[in-house]
Design a protein around this motif. Sequence first.
Motif, short mmCIF file in Angstrom:
data_model
loop_
_atom_site.label_atom_id
_atom_site.label_comp_id
_atom_site.label_asym_id
_atom_site.label_seq_id
_atom_site.Cartn_x
_atom_site.Cartn_y
_atom_site.Cartn_z
N ILE A 50 32.81 -15.25 -5.45
CA ILE A 50 33.80 -14.20 -5.76
C ILE A 50 33.87 -13.80 -6.66
CG2 ILE A 50 36.35 -14.38 -5.32
CD1 ILE A 50 35.89 -16.46 -2.96
N TYR A 51 33.84 -14.35 -7.85
CA TYR A 51 34.16 -13.81 -9.30
C TYR A 51 32.94 -12.85 -9.49
CZ TYR A 51 33.90 -13.29 -14.13
OH TYR A 51 33.83 -12.67 -15.37
N LEU A 52 31.96 -12.99 -9.36
CA LEU A 52 30.68 -12.31 -9.45
C LEU A 52 30.80 -10.81 -8.65
CD1 LEU A 52 27.53 -14.68 -9.83
CD2 LEU A 52 28.84 -13.44 -11.73
N ARG A 53 31.49 -11.10 -7.54
CA ARG A 53 31.66 -9.80 -6.76
C ARG A 53 32.95 -9.06 -7.20
NH1 ARG A 53 33.15 -5.92 -5.39
NH2 ARG A 53 33.45 -5.08 -3.27
N PHE A 54 34.02 -9.60 -7.66
CA PHE A 54 35.31 -8.96 -7.79
C PHE A 54 35.47 -8.80 -9.39
CE2 PHE A 54 35.64 -10.30 -3.32
CZ PHE A 54 35.99 -8.97 -2.85
N LEU A 55 34.71 -9.72 -10.34
CA LEU A 55 34.94 -10.06 -11.66
C LEU A 55 36.65 -10.54 -12.02
CD1 LEU A 55 32.99 -6.78 -12.97
CD2 LEU A 55 32.24 -9.20 -12.72
N MET A 145 30.46 -2.34 -12.21
CA MET A 145 30.71 -3.27 -13.11
C MET A 145 30.15 -4.53 -12.76
SD MET A 145 31.96 -1.54 -15.45
CE MET A 145 32.66 -2.73 -16.80
N MET A 146 29.50 -5.28 -13.62
CA MET A 146 28.80 -6.60 -13.39
C MET A 146 28.91 -7.39 -14.57
SD MET A 146 24.65 -6.42 -13.43
CE MET A 146 24.32 -7.88 -13.89
N ASP A 147 29.12 -8.79 -14.03
CA ASP A 147 29.10 -9.99 -15.15
C ASP A 147 27.96 -9.70 -15.92
OD1 ASP A 147 28.63 -12.80 -16.33
OD2 ASP A 147 30.75 -12.67 -16.08
N VAL A 152 20.86 -12.73 -11.66
CA VAL A 152 20.00 -12.37 -10.11
C VAL A 152 20.46 -10.97 -10.02
CG1 VAL A 152 20.39 -12.99 -7.66
CG2 VAL A 152 20.71 -14.85 -9.50
N ILE A 153 21.33 -10.20 -10.01
CA ILE A 153 21.62 -8.89 -9.61
C ILE A 153 20.70 -8.19 -10.58
CG2 ILE A 153 23.59 -8.06 -10.70
CD1 ILE A 153 23.10 -8.04 -6.95
N VAL A 167 25.40 -0.62 -20.04
CA VAL A 167 26.07 -0.12 -20.86
C VAL A 167 27.16 -1.24 -21.11
CG1 VAL A 167 27.75 1.10 -22.15
CG2 VAL A 167 25.97 2.20 -21.04
N PHE A 168 27.20 -2.32 -22.12
CA PHE A 168 27.98 -3.48 -22.20
C PHE A 168 29.43 -2.84 -22.89
CE2 PHE A 168 29.70 -6.90 -24.54
CZ PHE A 168 29.46 -8.25 -23.51
N ARG A 169 30.38 -3.16 -21.91
CA ARG A 169 31.95 -2.94 -22.10
C ARG A 169 32.90 -3.98 -21.78
NH1 ARG A 169 31.50 3.27 -19.88
NH2 ARG A 169 30.59 3.97 -21.65
#
Length: 178
Positions: A50-55, A145-147, A152-153, A167-169
């Motif tokens: 859930i965290y990886l999907r919704f951050l 946006m992704m963690d 894996v992604i 781009v890291f933000r």
Amino acid sequence: MHRAINKNYPCQYERHFVLKNGIRLFIRPVLSTDGDLLVDLFNRMSARSIYLRFLRRLDALPEDLIRRFTQVDYHGEFALVAMVQKEGEEIIVGVARYGQNPHEDATDLAVAVCDGWQHFGLGKILLLKIIEIAGENGILRFTGMMDAQNSVIRHMLSELGYKVTYVFRNGFFQVSIA
């Protein structure tokens, strides 16, 4: 085939697929009536997924997100769900979606796969199909946006064959796919 409630329902995107583990599933466009099935998918996902999907941490899928996820126009917004039969009931085990962002020259792209269904190629199938459908609708650029820890992604995106930039933000990657 699934009986559609919406007369604009694009049944041409309904397909059966076989995963790496040999299980056959049915992928179709989301329906406005899929809210309960999406809540069930959410409830079967781990806190990490859930965290990886919704951050962010979510204990429940909010009503506004359920509406947003099921009320699509099948053009600027589109979602695919992966269905299987379990004990005589249809359940959703994965979903991919895109949605045009009116504030940017890009379209948001997202995928989520239930934990027990990960690592069998479902996420890749869903992403390839949703990107293909977007292309048919004139959408050629995506963002999301992704963690930064989500290797894996990142690996999956590298396998798709599209140009992907990161781009890291603020602790996350802003991902662009062209």
